[in-house]
Motif scaffolding. Structure first.
Motif, PDB file in Angstrom:
ATOM      1  N   ASP A   1       0.826  -1.200   0.000  1.00  0.00           N
ATOM      2  CA  ASP A   1       0.000   0.000   0.000  1.00  0.00           C
ATOM      3  C   ASP A   1       0.864   1.256   0.000  1.00  0.00           C
ATOM      4  N   ASP A   2       0.912   1.950  -1.142  1.00  0.00           N
ATOM      5  CA  ASP A   2       1.641   3.208  -1.272  1.00  0.00           C
ATOM      6  C   ASP A   2       3.104   3.043  -0.857  1.00  0.00           C
ATOM      7  N   LEU A   3       3.733   1.990  -1.362  1.00  0.00           N
ATOM      8  CA  LEU A   3       5.110   1.645  -0.992  1.00  0.00           C
ATOM      9  C   LEU A   3       6.090   2.560  -1.706  1.00  0.00           C
ATOM     10  N   SER A   4       6.970   3.218  -0.940  1.00  0.00           N
ATOM     11  CA  SER A   4       7.972   4.119  -1.516  1.00  0.00           C
ATOM     12  C   SER A   4       9.285   3.994  -0.743  1.00  0.00           C
ATOM     13  N   PHE A   5      10.372   3.755  -1.463  1.00  0.00           N
ATOM     14  CA  PHE A   5      11.712   3.760  -0.872  1.00  0.00           C
ATOM     15  C   PHE A   5      12.728   3.730  -2.006  1.00  0.00           C
ATOM     16  N   SER A   6      13.972   4.048  -1.690  1.00  0.00           N
ATOM     17  CA  SER A   6      15.049   3.965  -2.674  1.00  0.00           C
ATOM     18  C   SER A   6      16.276   3.363  -2.016  1.00  0.00           C
ATOM     19  N   ILE A   7      17.130   2.752  -2.840  1.00  0.00           N
ATOM     20  CA  ILE A   7      18.353   2.118  -2.353  1.00  0.00           C
ATOM     21  C   ILE A   7      19.520   2.620  -3.183  1.00  0.00           C
ATOM     22  N   GLN A   8      20.571   3.057  -2.512  1.00  0.00           N
ATOM     23  CA  GLN A   8      21.759   3.553  -3.189  1.00  0.00           C
ATOM     24  C   GLN A   8      22.670   2.398  -3.580  1.00  0.00           C
ATOM     25  N   ALA A   9      23.405   2.562  -4.661  1.00  0.00           N
ATOM     26  CA  ALA A   9      24.383   1.562  -5.078  1.00  0.00           C
ATOM     27  C   ALA A   9      25.396   1.353  -3.954  1.00  0.00           C
ATOM     28  N   GLY A  10      25.667   0.093  -3.634  1.00  0.00           N
ATOM     29  CA  GLY A  10      26.636  -0.226  -2.599  1.00  0.00           C
ATOM     30  C   GLY A  10      26.055  -0.366  -1.213  1.00  0.00           C
ATOM     31  N   GLU A  11      24.751  -0.131  -1.042  1.00  0.00           N
ATOM     32  CA  GLU A  11      24.112  -0.267   0.265  1.00  0.00           C
ATOM     33  C   GLU A  11      23.705  -1.708   0.546  1.00  0.00           C
ATOM     34  N   THR A  12      23.591  -2.024   1.846  1.00  0.00           N
ATOM     35  CA  THR A  12      22.857  -3.205   2.282  1.00  0.00           C
ATOM     36  C   THR A  12      21.601  -2.686   2.957  1.00  0.00           C
ATOM     37  N   PHE A  13      20.461  -2.988   2.360  1.00  0.00           N
ATOM     38  CA  PHE A  13      19.178  -2.442   2.799  1.00  0.00           C
ATOM     39  C   PHE A  13      18.325  -3.575   3.329  1.00  0.00           C
ATOM     40  N   GLY A  14      17.818  -3.425   4.552  1.00  0.00           N
ATOM     41  CA  GLY A  14      17.030  -4.485   5.178  1.00  0.00           C
ATOM     42  C   GLY A  14      15.552  -4.154   5.250  1.00  0.00           C
ATOM     43  N   PHE A  15      14.724  -5.106   4.845  1.00  0.00           N
ATOM     44  CA  PHE A  15      13.273  -5.001   4.977  1.00  0.00           C
ATOM     45  C   PHE A  15      12.875  -5.855   6.167  1.00  0.00           C
ATOM     46  N   LEU A  16      12.412  -5.228   7.233  1.00  0.00           N
ATOM     47  CA  LEU A  16      12.028  -5.949   8.447  1.00  0.00           C
ATOM     48  C   LEU A  16      10.527  -6.031   8.566  1.00  0.00           C
ATOM     49  N   GLY A  17      10.054  -7.213   8.906  1.00  0.00           N
ATOM     50  CA  GLY A  17       8.620  -7.369   9.103  1.00  0.00           C
ATOM     51  C   GLY A  17       8.277  -8.805   9.409  1.00  0.00           C
ATOM     52  N   PRO A  18       7.139  -9.048  10.065  1.00  0.00           N
ATOM     53  CA  PRO A  18       6.710 -10.414  10.367  1.00  0.00           C
ATOM     54  C   PRO A  18       6.249 -11.135   9.104  1.00  0.00           C
ATOM     55  N   SER A  19       6.033 -12.413   9.195  1.00  0.00           N
ATOM     56  CA  SER A  19       5.510 -13.187   8.065  1.00  0.00           C
ATOM     57  C   SER A  19       4.177 -12.592   7.619  1.00  0.00           C
ATOM     58  N   GLY A  20       4.002 -12.473   6.301  1.00  0.00           N
ATOM     59  CA  GLY A  20       2.762 -11.939   5.764  1.00  0.00           C
ATOM     60  C   GLY A  20       2.706 -10.432   5.657  1.00  0.00           C
ATOM     61  N   SER A  21       3.829  -9.762   5.951  1.00  0.00           N
ATOM     62  CA  SER A  21       3.832  -8.293   5.915  1.00  0.00           C
ATOM     63  C   SER A  21       4.040  -7.729   4.513  1.00  0.00           C
ATOM     64  N   GLY A  22       4.497  -8.576   3.565  1.00  0.00           N
ATOM     65  CA  GLY A  22       4.705  -8.110   2.200  1.00  0.00           C
ATOM     66  C   GLY A  22       6.150  -8.136   1.746  1.00  0.00           C
ATOM     67  N   LYS A  23       7.044  -8.731   2.536  1.00  0.00           N
ATOM     68  CA  LYS A  23       8.472  -8.733   2.197  1.00  0.00           C
ATOM     69  C   LYS A  23       8.758  -9.527   0.923  1.00  0.00           C
ATOM     70  N   THR A  24       8.257 -10.765   0.863  1.00  0.00           N
ATOM     71  CA  THR A  24       8.518 -11.605  -0.309  1.00  0.00           C
ATOM     72  C   THR A  24       7.844 -11.027  -1.551  1.00  0.00           C
ATOM     73  N   THR A  25       6.656 -10.482  -1.396  1.00  0.00           N
ATOM     74  CA  THR A  25       5.967  -9.844  -2.518  1.00  0.00           C
ATOM     75  C   THR A  25       6.803  -8.698  -3.075  1.00  0.00           C
ATOM     76  N   THR A  26       7.432  -7.934  -2.200  1.00  0.00           N
ATOM     77  CA  THR A  26       8.279  -6.821  -2.642  1.00  0.00           C
ATOM     78  C   THR A  26       9.446  -7.324  -3.485  1.00  0.00           C
ATOM     79  N   ILE A  27      10.086  -8.404  -3.043  1.00  0.00           N
ATOM     80  CA  ILE A  27      11.187  -8.967  -3.830  1.00  0.00           C
ATOM     81  C   ILE A  27      10.691  -9.416  -5.203  1.00  0.00           C
ATOM     82  N   LYS A  28       9.525 -10.017  -5.251  1.00  0.00           N
ATOM     83  CA  LYS A  28       8.992 -10.468  -6.541  1.00  0.00           C
ATOM     84  C   LYS A  28       8.714  -9.288  -7.469  1.00  0.00           C
ATOM     85  N   LEU A  29       8.284  -8.172  -6.918  1.00  0.00           N
ATOM     86  CA  LEU A  29       8.084  -6.976  -7.738  1.00  0.00           C
ATOM     87  C   LEU A  29       9.415  -6.447  -8.246  1.00  0.00           C
TER      88      LEU A  29
END
Length: 282
Positions: A21-49
Motif C-alpha cells: 500500500d503506497d510503498l515508496s523507498f530507494s536504495i543507493q548503489a553499494g548499500e545493504t538495505f534491510g526489509f524488516l517485518g513479520p511473516s505476511g507483511s509483504g516482504k517476499t511480494t516486494t522482492i517479486k516486484l
C-alpha cells in the motif's frame, strides 16, 4: 551514490486484498538495505516486484535506472542474483555438478566454481551430494549459486531463517565481504539482530506499508529515552537521567571505583518495531 532501486507509491493487490500500500523507498548503489517485518507483511511480494516476477496495480518501480520490466531481458537479469526459500539446487547431484549447470546457463568458465566455493567457505566440498549436506552448508551452496555470475545487485529473502548461530554468522561474513566489494544487497528478515549487524539502512514493513526507515543506529538513538545505563562491577545495573542528579550519581559511582561501563539506554530494533506497529517481529 546513485540510486540502484527506486520504488514510488506502489500498490499491489491479490484477489482484492491489499498486499502493498503506497510503498515508496530507494536504495543507493553499494548499500545493504534491510526489509524488516513479520511473516505476511509483504516482504517476499516486494522482492517479486523488484525482480519482475510480479506486476502491480499502480506506482513506479525502477531498477538500474530503468522500469523493472527491463529485467525480463536475459542480459539485464544477469545483473541480479536472487536467493529465496527455493534453493534452485538438484538434490541428487553433487555440489560441483549443480554449479556446472549454472556455469553453462550463464556462459561461465568452470574455473569460477573453485572461486565461488572459496568465497562461501566450501572449498573441498565439491564432490558431496546436495541431499547429504547440512541445512547451513546447503544454504551456502545456494548462495554460491546466487553469486556465481558476480551480480551487481543481490536479493536475499530470509537468508538465515532456521539456521544455527554458526551457520548464520558465516552467511553474515560472506554478505559483508560481498558488500565491501561493491555488491548492493536487498535483504528481507524478521531477525532484528541480523538487520542491525549487516544493514546500512532498514525499513519496517507492516501490513504492506512502510512504517519507519533509516540507519539502525539512528533509529535507536531517535527512539531512546535519554537515560544512561550504568553497569557496576558487582553485576548490578543502574539507570540515571541526563540531568544534574544523573551526573552526580555517575561521579559518585566513579569515585567509589564500582563502575564497570556506561551505556546509552537505547531500544532494540524489535522494541522500536513493536512501538510503531503494535506488533512483534516474530
Amino acid at each position: 551514490m546513485s540510486e540502484i532501486i527506486e520504488v514510488s507509491n506502489v500498490r499491489k493487490d491479490f484477489d482484492g486484498k491489499r498486499a502493498l500500500d503506497d510503498l515508496s523507498f530507494s536504495i543507493q548503489a553499494g548499500e545493504t538495505f534491510g526489509f524488516l517485518g513479520p511473516s505476511g507483511s509483504g516482504k517476499t511480494t516486494t522482492i517479486k516486484l523488484l525482480t519482475a516476477q510480479e506486476g502491480y496495480q499502480s506506482g513506479s518501480v525502477q531498477v538500474f535506472g530503468n522500469a523493472v520490466e527491463a529485467l525480463k531481458d536475459p542480459k539485464q537479469m544477469k545483473r541480479i542474483g536472487v536467493l529465496t526459500d527455493n534453493t534452485g539446487l538438484y538434490e541428487r547431484l553433487t555440489v560441483d555438478a549443480n554449479l556446472k549447470l549454472y556455469c553453462n546457463l550463464y556462459g561461465l568458465s568452470y574455473s569460477r566454481i573453485a572461486e565461488v566455493l572459496h568465497e562461501v567457505g566450501l572449498t573441498g566440498e565439491e564432490s558431496k551430494v546436495v541431499s547429504k549436506l547440512s541445512k547451513g552448508m546447503k544454504q551456502r551452496v545456494t548462495l554460491a549459486r546466487t553469486i556465481l555470475h558476480k551480480p551487481e545487485l543481490l536479493f536475499l529473502d530470509e537468508p538465515t531463517s532456521a539456521l544455527d548461530p554458526v551457520s548464520t554468522e558465516r552467511i553474515h561474513c560472506i554478505l559483508r565481504t560481498l558488500n565491501e566489494e561493491g555488491t548492493t544487497v536487498f535483504l528481507t528478515t524478521h531477525d532484528m539482530y541480523e538487520a542491525e549487524r549487516i544493514c546500512d539502512r532498514v525499513a519496517f514493513l507492516n501490513k504492506g506499508k512502510i512504517q519507519l526507515q533509516g540507519p539502525p543506529r539512528t533509529l535507536r538513538v531517535n527512539h531512546s529515552d535519554s537515560s544512561i545505563l550504568l553497569l557496576l562491577k558487582d553485576g548490578r545495573e543502574q539507570l540515571v537521567g541526563q540531568n544534574p542528579e544523573g551526573a552526580e550519581r555517575i561521579r559518585e559511582v566513579i569515585a567509589s571505583q564500582q563502575l564497570a561501563s556506561v551505556h546509552s539506554n537505547e531500544p532494540t530494533l524489535g522494541d522500536i518495531f513493536a512501538r510503531v506497529t503494535g506488533k512483534e517481529l516474530f
